[in-house]
Design an enzyme around this catalytic site. Structure first.
Site, PDB file in Angstrom:
ATOM      1  N   HIS A 159       0.821  -1.208   0.000  1.00  0.00           N
ATOM      2  CA  HIS A 159       0.000   0.000   0.000  1.00  0.00           C
ATOM      3  C   HIS A 159       0.854   1.257   0.000  1.00  0.00           C
ATOM      4  O   HIS A 159       2.058   1.201   0.258  1.00  0.00           O
ATOM      5  CB  HIS A 159      -0.954  -0.015   1.196  1.00  0.00           C
ATOM      6  CG  HIS A 159      -2.193  -0.810   0.930  1.00  0.00           C
ATOM      7  ND1 HIS A 159      -3.148  -0.402   0.038  1.00  0.00           N
ATOM      8  CD2 HIS A 159      -2.612  -2.006   1.398  1.00  0.00           C
ATOM      9  CE1 HIS A 159      -4.111  -1.307  -0.006  1.00  0.00           C
ATOM     10  NE2 HIS A 159      -3.805  -2.291   0.802  1.00  0.00           N
ATOM     11  N   ARG A 206      -8.274  -7.348  -8.600  1.00  0.00           N
ATOM     12  CA  ARG A 206      -9.288  -6.444  -8.039  1.00  0.00           C
ATOM     13  C   ARG A 206      -9.469  -5.261  -8.975  1.00  0.00           C
ATOM     14  O   ARG A 206      -8.505  -4.676  -9.456  1.00  0.00           O
ATOM     15  CB  ARG A 206      -8.900  -5.953  -6.646  1.00  0.00           C
ATOM     16  CG  ARG A 206      -9.992  -5.064  -6.027  1.00  0.00           C
ATOM     17  CD  ARG A 206      -9.758  -4.775  -4.560  1.00  0.00           C
ATOM     18  NE  ARG A 206      -8.773  -3.753  -4.315  1.00  0.00           N
ATOM     19  CZ  ARG A 206      -8.927  -2.712  -3.496  1.00  0.00           C
ATOM     20  NH1 ARG A 206     -10.054  -2.571  -2.824  1.00  0.00           N
ATOM     21  NH2 ARG A 206      -7.962  -1.849  -3.306  1.00  0.00           N
ATOM     22  N   GLU A 265     -18.029  -1.995   0.988  1.00  0.00           N
ATOM     23  CA  GLU A 265     -17.111  -1.100   1.679  1.00  0.00           C
ATOM     24  C   GLU A 265     -17.792   0.010   2.473  1.00  0.00           C
ATOM     25  O   GLU A 265     -17.440   0.250   3.624  1.00  0.00           O
ATOM     26  CB  GLU A 265     -16.148  -0.482   0.659  1.00  0.00           C
ATOM     27  CG  GLU A 265     -15.314  -1.516  -0.086  1.00  0.00           C
ATOM     28  CD  GLU A 265     -14.378  -0.877  -1.086  1.00  0.00           C
ATOM     29  OE1 GLU A 265     -13.318  -0.386  -0.675  1.00  0.00           O
ATOM     30  OE2 GLU A 265     -14.717  -0.876  -2.279  1.00  0.00           O
ATOM     31  N   ASP A 275     -12.670   1.803   4.071  1.00  0.00           N
ATOM     32  CA  ASP A 275     -13.581   2.811   3.539  1.00  0.00           C
ATOM     33  C   ASP A 275     -14.828   2.958   4.391  1.00  0.00           C
ATOM     34  O   ASP A 275     -15.402   4.051   4.461  1.00  0.00           O
ATOM     35  CB  ASP A 275     -13.952   2.464   2.097  1.00  0.00           C
ATOM     36  CG  ASP A 275     -12.842   2.828   1.127  1.00  0.00           C
ATOM     37  OD1 ASP A 275     -12.651   4.021   0.874  1.00  0.00           O
ATOM     38  OD2 ASP A 275     -12.153   1.917   0.645  1.00  0.00           O
ATOM     39  N   ARG A 277      -8.794  -5.920   6.323  1.00  0.00           N
ATOM     40  CA  ARG A 277      -8.375  -5.138   7.480  1.00  0.00           C
ATOM     41  C   ARG A 277      -7.031  -4.469   7.211  1.00  0.00           C
ATOM     42  O   ARG A 277      -6.181  -4.994   6.511  1.00  0.00           O
ATOM     43  CB  ARG A 277      -8.235  -6.032   8.711  1.00  0.00           C
ATOM     44  CG  ARG A 277      -9.518  -6.714   9.110  1.00  0.00           C
ATOM     45  CD  ARG A 277      -9.261  -7.841  10.084  1.00  0.00           C
ATOM     46  NE  ARG A 277      -8.629  -7.382  11.312  1.00  0.00           N
ATOM     47  CZ  ARG A 277      -9.295  -7.025  12.401  1.00  0.00           C
ATOM     48  NH1 ARG A 277     -10.605  -7.090  12.403  1.00  0.00           N
ATOM     49  NH2 ARG A 277      -8.671  -6.614  13.474  1.00  0.00           N
ATOM     50  N   ARG A 334      -7.872   7.968  -0.618  1.00  0.00           N
ATOM     51  CA  ARG A 334      -7.851   6.579  -0.166  1.00  0.00           C
ATOM     52  C   ARG A 334      -7.847   6.527   1.359  1.00  0.00           C
ATOM     53  O   ARG A 334      -7.303   7.392   2.030  1.00  0.00           O
ATOM     54  CB  ARG A 334      -6.626   5.849  -0.714  1.00  0.00           C
ATOM     55  CG  ARG A 334      -6.693   5.603  -2.203  1.00  0.00           C
ATOM     56  CD  ARG A 334      -5.553   4.704  -2.646  1.00  0.00           C
ATOM     57  NE  ARG A 334      -5.642   4.426  -4.065  1.00  0.00           N
ATOM     58  CZ  ARG A 334      -6.416   3.499  -4.609  1.00  0.00           C
ATOM     59  NH1 ARG A 334      -7.181   2.752  -3.841  1.00  0.00           N
ATOM     60  NH2 ARG A 334      -6.431   3.312  -5.903  1.00  0.00           N
TER      61      ARG A 334
END
Length: 1129
Positions: A156, A626, A751, A792, A830, A963
């Protein structure tokens, strides 16, 4: 501080003195290094800053806040006055102190599991407790062997540490473990200290900063590095530990093919909002994964070849070795061609654009997943014992350097037997018997070929009988159809080779096989056995078989290298396409050792290798794909408009479902071959084409982010089908009657708060769809996976409201799946921080709704959490044990539900109050966006070389497009940690004011969900620091209204502390957890100076935005704060 390491922090306490000793040792060694590297003058400034920070902390803790504030101000003034060339080494020094402290904490978390008197439950203790609670041995055995936990590693935008530094940290942890030994001589202890000095010096002299933004391929390498350095060794140890405990408490061992824990990855597959992840990226990452898998297996096989020097072997292994040797000595070519596999690869010239992604997908032997599979002819009558080759010759990597097509480049793929056809060999074994009572176990493909050949005269009945028995034991590789057998199933590796057939045609279980093997040693001492199996020079059957395995692994690795380089691989070289192909000879060797009295040897390195193959496969970590749901909608809208059907994106949900269902029920392709796509839609289809090429050998699931309706799932199902049609048509395979591997499972990701609330109705709509219901049953074994987004949802509604919505959504999903008799797997997305659903994993799993685990769980581990939890083998082993034991406990002893509806009613009321308060600040206060941009380093994050993903999904400045990860990250850096607690005080105080204080206490004491929620919020509050947060406002926020907002937020923090203490009954934060409080006190004196320097560097950088030195300095402070807070996003 280590909330992700906190399985013992929340519920347990443990002796800290060994940790303190380690911190002092590493700190003193770093001090010595700094004196040499930066000089005494600058080192003295570092010591002065540290002393001021420590004294300020101590005075504040002693309730002398004014004196503490004065010293903090003095420290800030001295740091603000430093020139940049002095500030940088000071920031680096404090950052390294914190990293070394983290290493010591990680090591101590493992050390405590070995210390007497420390209450840290191991898997063995968990199994003991379950048996004592009334769980029967059969129940326990079934729960353990059917457990399916998958840990999905992701990268990330806030993963700050370079892989080089992570490797050095691992080395220091290893040296600390060696230093713990009580039997070290003085010389050995001095040597360890010298090694520590060398590593710390190298650490200081290494640049901590990335000089370029990492690519998705770089991130994938980091994930594979975790497998190589840690998980590769940790997983077999866990399975051995599990098998031992299982045998102790149930009397049965863990089966060879049991896979309680697997690993997946999003690195190279997660394209949601990341334009850097393309179809080619996914293909390259999958190829790289297979290269590393082949390389790791190769090392294990090399070690086994030296270990297995025995001459006694089963008929099956002797025949294998006999055939291999004849093939290499005489250069015999195979006679029978196997059915080709359903796999394709982009080769040949590109399309008009010339890009690698636009190459045509063609079938052939030069593909990544495709090969021409062939059977060897019947062998000659050469006696294996008469071979002239020496053991050393046999062990050489045959054919590695030989030209393609020569004697050392055989094209055979399976083991043929030395005499006659396979059917004849089976008939002979049945009629004549075997001195060991077990016939060879033939491969499925060999059996299929044999069944097509006419039976030998006089032996048709025997042949038919043995074929019937062997047929029950064999399974073709996924996606492959054998002659006369129909389509082969796909999915998990079958129990291939785990059962054998004795001379009477009776199946033998692994347990019975091992019992017989224990008696074999006595048999081999007889003269009859000596006559039947003479020991002669060069008779090393295991080494011959493993030498062939080695050669094919080398060919597999070379093939992946050629594909990564863009070359067409050698079509003649044998390579491993499926796990079954690699398992076949290794299982034969395993059972041969048991047959011949070498069971104790089989249970060593070889068993570990077999378990690795079952768990890691040939890809180590299967990729998830994804993509955001809107991209699929836009793609279908282009298709429907091109066909004159209207704009799919403008259709209501009912019309979409009707259209999608009709298309899926039909057999004709929807998308014409000449369909012109926009670049975005073309990328969607190219990705799905790659998915059709790679199949389930490399890929796991297709996750739809921002799924809001049932049609989002059916849209991906339709596009998947169309992509498979395209691949088949382009390759010409369809005309040959071949079928590709089954499609990936499609996983909706819910989400936002509204999506979570609608999740049941969405799944109800899908399960009521006749096509989808049949599709689940026939293709996915009646299982449904659903992903829940913690990040989110928290950004959308605040932590308390999101936590309650997630809890209810899980209950609803469990209910709707039971209603339709569908097996549910929940995938928890998570993050590392509490604001994104993070926290101690055991606490999280054991606070899920009853029935939501049921032995199946997928969960993400993100960013720097991957290195923290799995970077060191001993830590990784402990973490895997925690995962497994927590899932087992939650399955057999589900957490308690709410006591009655009054608890639910109160949670509903508090959720609404909390959500309203949170959104009132974040989305409705007109000053908030501007304040957020000025008071945090959020704007500067996008310019740093931290991750491959952009910090925003869209080019807007509101919180919605930001994000969730950098959203949390920015607030964590300022120590306000706003998203984790905003709105909580409003909810708790409103409940208390309405007379529900006693009920809140009751809920905290008797409801695991509510207790874990409050405990995690308390932990975040204890890590926050309003003095530091106020400093950011004072220096960086000039507008008076925005400063007033900052003051109001800090008052809300104090209200939240009071509300949490009211519920828990604690006198102060973490009153029930002195260990965590002590760890925070140990870290803060090093974190505070870094925060102060970050404030000053942000002030300077905003005046000189193009100054590269200031950018470097900012990233150093981000690294330092991340190390101190033990997470970033």
């Amino acid at each position: 501080m280590a909330e992700h390491q906190g399985d013992f922090h929340i519920a347990e306490d443990y002796p800290l003195q060994p940790l303190v000793d380690d911190c002092r040792l590493l700190g003193s060694l770093l001090d010595d290094c700094l004196r040499i590297e930066v000089g005494d003058e600058l080192f003295n400034k570092i010591e002065r800053i540290r002393t001021l920070s420590e004294c300020a902390q101590q005075l504040t803790a002693a309730h002398d806040k004014d004196a503490g504030r004065m010293l903090s101000q003095k420290m800030a003034e001295e740091l603000f006055a430093l020139p940049l060339e002095e500030a940088l080494p000071i920031v680096r020094a404090f950052g390294h102190y914190l990293n070394l402290t983290s290493i010591a904490e990680q090591h101590h978390s493992v050390r405590t599991t070995r210390m007497d008197g420390v209450q840290v439950k191991t898997l063995d203790e968990v199994l003991h407790d379950l048996v004592e609670s009334g769980i029967s041995p059969d129940q326990l055995y079934d729960a353990v062997t059917s457990q399916h936990v998958e840990i999905v590693l992701t990268a990330h935008p806030t993963q700050v540490n370079r892989r080089t530094l992570q490797h050095k940290h691992t080395r220091i942890a290893t040296l600390l473990a060696q230093n713990d030994r009580k039997d070290l001589t003085q010389e050995e202890r001095e040597h360890i200290l010298e090694e520590l000095i060398r590593e710390i010096t190298a650490l200081w002299q290494t640049d901590e900063l990335r000089r370029r933004k990492p690519t998705p391929l770089d991130e994938a390498r980091g994930g594979l590095h975790i497998v190589e350095q840690s998980l590769w060794s940790s997983l077999p140890k866990l399975l051995r530990r599990m098998s031992s405990s299982l045998k102790k408490h149930t009397g049965r061992e863990l089966p060879i093919d049991a896979c309680p824990i697997r690993f997946g990855s999003w690195m190279g597959g997660d394209r949601d909002g990341n334009p850097n992840v393309t179809a080619k990226t996914t293909l390259d990452v999958a190829t790289l994964s297979r290269w590393m898998a082949a390389d790791l297996y190769l090392k294990e096989v090399d070690a086994l070849r030296f270990e297995l020097s025995m001459s006694h072997a089963s008929d099956e292994v002797l025949n294998m070795a006999h055939d291999i040797t004849n093939k290499h000595l005489h250069g015999e070519e195979p006679a029978y061609a196997r059915p080709p596999s359903a796999a394709y690869q982009a080769v040949g010239a590109g399309a008009a654009d010339g890009g690698a992604q636009s190459r045509g997908l063609q079938r052939g032997n030069s593909t990544l997943m495709g090969s021409t599979l062939e059977l060897l002819p019947q062998g000659s009558e050469t006696n294996f014992a008469d071979l002239s080759a020496s053991a050393e010759d046999i062990m050489s990597p045959l054919g590695v350097s030989s030209p393609a097509g020569g004697p050392s480049s055989p094209r055979g793929n399976t083991w043929a037997h030395g005499r006659g056809t396979i059917a004849e060999a089976a008939a002979n074994a049945l009629s004549k018997g075997s001195p060991r009572g077990v016939t060879p176990n033939h491969s499925a493909l060999a059996l299929a070929a044999a069944m097509d050949k006419p039976a030998a005269a006089g032996g048709s009945a025997s042949v038919a009988a043995i074929q019937s028995k062997l047929h029950k034991l064999t399974v073709l590789p996924p996606g492959m159809a054998g002659p006369g057998l129909g389509s082969a199933p796909s999915g998990a590796i079958p129990n291939q080779g785990l059962h054998r057939v004795d001379t009477m045609g009776k199946l033998m279980s692994p347990t019975a096989m091992k019992r017989r093997g224990l008696k074999a040693a006595e048999f081999h001492k007889s003269s009859v056995d000596a006559l039947l199996h003479p020991r002669q020079a060069g008779a090393n059957p295991y080494r011959v078989v493993l030498g062939e395995v080695r050669q094919r692994l080398v060919a597999t690795r070379r093939r992946m290298e050629e594909l990564l380089a863009g070359h067409v691989p050698d079509s003649d070289a044998e390579w491993y396409e499926t796990e079954e192909q690699l398992l076949e000879p290794l299982l034969a060797v395993y059972w041969s050792l048991w047959e011949c009295g070498g069971g104790i040897v089989a249970e060593g390195r070889l068993l570990d290798l077999l378990r690795r193959i079952y768990s890691f496969g040939l890809s180590l970590m299967k990729l998830d794909l994804r993509q955001e749901s809107g991209r699929h909608t836009d793609c279908l809208a282009e298709v429907t408009e091109h066909l004159g059907l209207g704009n799919y994106g403008e259709w209501p949900e009912e019309q979409r479902l009707q259209f999608l269902t009709e298309e899926l029920q039909g057999r004709r392709p929807l998308i014409p071959p000449s369909m012109p796509f926009s670049p975005d839609a073309k990328e969607v289809m190219d990705t799905l084409k790659v998915a059709a090429v790679l199949g389930r050998q490399c890929l796991s699931a297709y996750v739809i982010s921002m799924a809001t309706r049932a049609s989002d799932v059916l849209a991906v199902e339709l596009l998947q089908r169309e992509a498979r049609f395209m691949v088949l048509n382009e390759s010409g395979a369809r005309a040959q009657g071949r079928t590709p591997s089954p499609p990936l499972r499609v996983v909706p990701l819910f989400e936002t708060l509204s999506d979570l609330e609608a999740s049941r109705s969405i799944m109800q709509s899908l399960f009521s769809n006749p096509w989808y219901r049949q599709h689940l049953a026939t293709v996915h074994n009646n299982t449904q996976e659903v992903m829940l987004g913690y990040s989110d949802s928290g950004k959308d509604a605040g932590r308390l409201a999101a936590a309650w919505a997630l809890y209810k959504a899980q209950e609803e999903l469990v209910a709707v799946c039971k209603q339709h008799s569908v097996e549910l797997t929940l995938f928890h997305g998570r993050g590392g921080t509490v604001g994104r659903g993070g926290g101690p994993m055991q606490l999280a799993i054991l606070s899920q709704p009853p029935g939501s685990v049921e032995g199946r769980l997928r969960i993400t581990e993100q960013g720097e959490m991957v290195q923290a939890k799995f970077g060191v083998p001993s830590v990784a082993l402990r973490q895997l044990e925690v995962f497994s034991s927590a899932v087992l406990t939650a399955t057999l002893q589900p957490p308690k539900p709410p006591k009655d509806n009054t608890w639910r009613t109160l949670m509903e009321e508090m959720s609404a109050v909390s959500c309203k308060a949170y959104r009132g600040v974040v989305f409705e206060d007109p000053q908030f966006i501007s304040y957020f941009q000025k008071a945090t380093p959020q704007e500067e994050l996008g310019n740093l070389n931290i991750g491959s993903r952009p910090t925003r999904r869209k080019a807007t400045q509101d919180v919605t497009s930001l994000r969730a990860i950098p959203w949390i990250f920015a607030w964590t850096q300022t120590r306000l940690v706003l998203p984790a607690w905003l709105g909580v005080a409003d909810a708790l105080l409103a409940a208390a004011s309405s007379g529900q204080r006693a009920m809140l206490r009751d809920m905290y004491q008797h409801w695991p969900f509510f207790q874990s929620l409050v405990d995690l919020i308390e932990m975040v509050l204890s890590k926050a620091d309003m003095r530091i947060a106020a400093l950011y406002d004072t220096v960086l926020v000039g507008d008076s209204q925005e400063r007033a907002l900052g003051d109001a937020l800090r008052r809300r923090y104090q209200d939240t502390v009071a509300a949490v203490l009211m519920v828990t009954g604690h006198a102060r934060l973490e009153d029930n957890n002195p260990t965590l409080r002590r760890l925070i006190e140990m870290r803060n004196p090093h974190v505070d100076p870094i925060n102060v320097m970050q404030v000053e560097i942000l002030r300077r950088l905003r005046r000189q935005p193009d100054n590269p030195q200031l950018r470097d300095a900012l990233l150093l402070t981000i690294n330092g704060v991340a190390a101190g807070m033990r997470n970033t996003g």
